[in-house]
Design a protein around this motif. Structure first.
Motif, short mmCIF file in Angstrom:
data_model
loop_
_atom_site.label_atom_id
_atom_site.label_comp_id
_atom_site.label_asym_id
_atom_site.label_seq_id
_atom_site.Cartn_x
_atom_site.Cartn_y
_atom_site.Cartn_z
N TRP A 180 30.38 -11.78 9.88
CA TRP A 180 30.79 -12.86 10.79
C TRP A 180 31.52 -12.29 12.00
O TRP A 180 31.34 -12.79 13.13
N ALA A 181 32.35 -11.28 11.78
CA ALA A 181 33.08 -10.68 12.90
C ALA A 181 32.10 -10.03 13.89
O ALA A 181 32.30 -10.11 15.11
N ARG A 182 31.05 -9.42 13.38
CA ARG A 182 30.05 -8.82 14.27
C ARG A 182 29.31 -9.89 15.07
O ARG A 182 29.02 -9.70 16.25
N GLN A 183 29.02 -11.01 14.42
CA GLN A 183 28.39 -12.11 15.15
C GLN A 183 29.32 -12.64 16.23
O GLN A 183 28.88 -13.01 17.32
N ARG A 184 30.61 -12.68 15.91
CA ARG A 184 31.57 -13.16 16.90
C ARG A 184 31.59 -12.24 18.12
O ARG A 184 31.67 -12.71 19.26
N ILE A 185 31.55 -10.95 17.88
CA ILE A 185 31.53 -9.99 18.99
C ILE A 185 30.26 -10.16 19.83
O ILE A 185 30.30 -10.08 21.06
N ASP A 186 29.15 -10.41 19.17
CA ASP A 186 27.91 -10.65 19.91
C ASP A 186 28.02 -11.86 20.83
O ASP A 186 27.50 -11.86 21.95
N LEU A 187 28.72 -12.89 20.35
CA LEU A 187 28.89 -14.10 21.15
C LEU A 187 29.92 -13.93 22.26
O LEU A 187 29.76 -14.49 23.35
N GLU A 188 30.96 -13.17 21.98
CA GLU A 188 32.07 -13.02 22.93
C GLU A 188 32.45 -11.55 23.04
O GLU A 188 33.50 -11.11 22.56
N PRO A 189 31.60 -10.72 23.67
CA PRO A 189 31.82 -9.28 23.69
C PRO A 189 33.03 -8.83 24.51
O PRO A 189 33.47 -7.68 24.37
N LEU A 190 33.57 -9.70 25.35
CA LEU A 190 34.69 -9.29 26.20
C LEU A 190 36.06 -9.67 25.61
O LEU A 190 37.08 -9.33 26.20
N GLU A 191 36.07 -10.36 24.48
CA GLU A 191 37.34 -10.72 23.86
C GLU A 191 37.80 -9.63 22.89
O GLU A 191 37.07 -9.26 21.97
N GLU A 192 39.02 -9.18 23.07
CA GLU A 192 39.55 -8.11 22.23
C GLU A 192 39.72 -8.55 20.78
O GLU A 192 39.59 -7.73 19.85
N VAL A 193 39.99 -9.84 20.57
CA VAL A 193 40.29 -10.32 19.22
C VAL A 193 39.15 -10.04 18.25
O VAL A 193 39.39 -9.72 17.08
N GLY A 194 37.92 -10.11 18.71
CA GLY A 194 36.79 -9.86 17.83
C GLY A 194 36.77 -8.43 17.32
O GLY A 194 36.54 -8.18 16.13
N TYR A 195 37.01 -7.49 18.21
CA TYR A 195 37.00 -6.07 17.82
C TYR A 195 38.19 -5.76 16.90
O TYR A 195 38.05 -5.00 15.93
N ARG A 196 39.34 -6.33 17.22
CA ARG A 196 40.53 -6.11 16.38
C ARG A 196 40.30 -6.66 14.98
O ARG A 196 40.64 -6.00 13.98
N THR A 197 39.71 -7.84 14.89
CA THR A 197 39.42 -8.42 13.59
C THR A 197 38.44 -7.57 12.80
O THR A 197 38.61 -7.34 11.59
N LEU A 198 37.42 -7.07 13.48
CA LEU A 198 36.42 -6.22 12.80
C LEU A 198 37.06 -4.96 12.26
O LEU A 198 36.80 -4.56 11.11
N LEU A 199 37.91 -4.32 13.03
CA LEU A 199 38.57 -3.09 12.57
C LEU A 199 39.48 -3.38 11.36
O LEU A 199 39.51 -2.58 10.41
N GLN A 200 40.18 -4.50 11.39
CA GLN A 200 41.05 -4.87 10.27
C GLN A 200 40.22 -5.09 8.99
O GLN A 200 40.60 -4.62 7.91
N LEU A 201 39.10 -5.74 9.13
CA LEU A 201 38.25 -6.02 7.97
C LEU A 201 37.62 -4.73 7.43
O LEU A 201 37.52 -4.55 6.21
N GLN A 202 37.23 -3.86 8.31
CA GLN A 202 36.65 -2.59 7.88
C GLN A 202 37.69 -1.76 7.12
O GLN A 202 37.36 -1.09 6.13
N ALA A 203 38.92 -1.83 7.57
CA ALA A 203 40.00 -1.11 6.87
C ALA A 203 40.22 -1.71 5.48
O ALA A 203 40.40 -0.98 4.48
N LEU A 204 40.20 -3.04 5.40
CA LEU A 204 40.37 -3.70 4.11
C LEU A 204 39.21 -3.38 3.15
O LEU A 204 39.40 -3.27 1.94
#
Length: 205
Positions: A180-204
């Protein structure tokens, strides 16, 4: 069956056969009426959205021309489009499928379930909304009225993705949340929140 897509493309089909309306402006007028379905629209207002630099009389003449082109290219619209001297009205009804209407119905069902704390009801409704949302609204049009509606639907889709991410993260379903985070980045590639969320999830994960 009349099937109309406005998300990711503008496509009109009758019984599975694609219909070319011929006039790009007629297609745009159809899109406007569909987005404002079930609410009467004054002709002067509609005409001003498309020909803001023309006189009122000329804009109304242009609108009549495009409505004629619409009816000529797609006679089936008579079953849903009511036009009198003052207003235009697209009435929702059986026999016409509109992807925007399906998206909004599913998104509303998801929001209702979410507010009630019904996660089991929220997920299928959210998934249905995301399935229908195949891209931004009327991507070939750049009029102001399109931009407002496009942003509204886009933001609604982002909210659904954020809620799915939150739900799956809380359940420990990190791989699903990552998708879902990757889909969010695809929809909104310029928002930092999507990348930050993805990194947090990958760490988890």
């Amino acid at each position: 069956m009349l099937e109309i897509s406005l998300l990711g493309e503008q496509r009109v089909a009758v019984d599975g056969a694609v219909v070319e309306l011929g006039s790009p402006r007629a297609s745009a007028v159809l899109g406007f009426l569909l987005l404002h379905r079930d609410v009467p629209q004054r002709r002067e207002y509609v005409a001003a959205q498309f020909w803001p630099d023309s006189s009122t009389a000329q804009a109304r003449t242009n609108l009549r021309r495009e409505l004629h082109a619409l009816r000529s290219g797609l006679p089936q619209v008579a079953g849903w489009l009511t036009a009198d001297r003052g207003t235009l009205l697209w009435r929702s009804g059986p026999g016409c499928r509109l992807d925007v209407a399906e998206f909004e119905a599913a998104a509303s069902a998801a929001a209702t379930a979410r507010s009630a704390g019904d996660d089991a009801g929220f997920r299928p409704a959210a998934l249905e909304a995301l399935r229908v949302y195949r891209g931004e609204l009327l991507p070939a049009l750049y009029d102001d009225w399109v931009a407002i509606e496009r942003d509204r639907l886009h933001r609604r889709c982002l909210v659904l993705l954020d809620q799915l991410i939150e739900l799956d993260r809380a359940a420990g379903a990190y791989q699903d949340a990552i998708e879902w985070a990757r889909q969010r980045i695809d929809l909104e590639p310029l928002e930092e929140v999507g990348y930050r969320t993805l990194l947090q999830l990958q760490a988890l994960a």
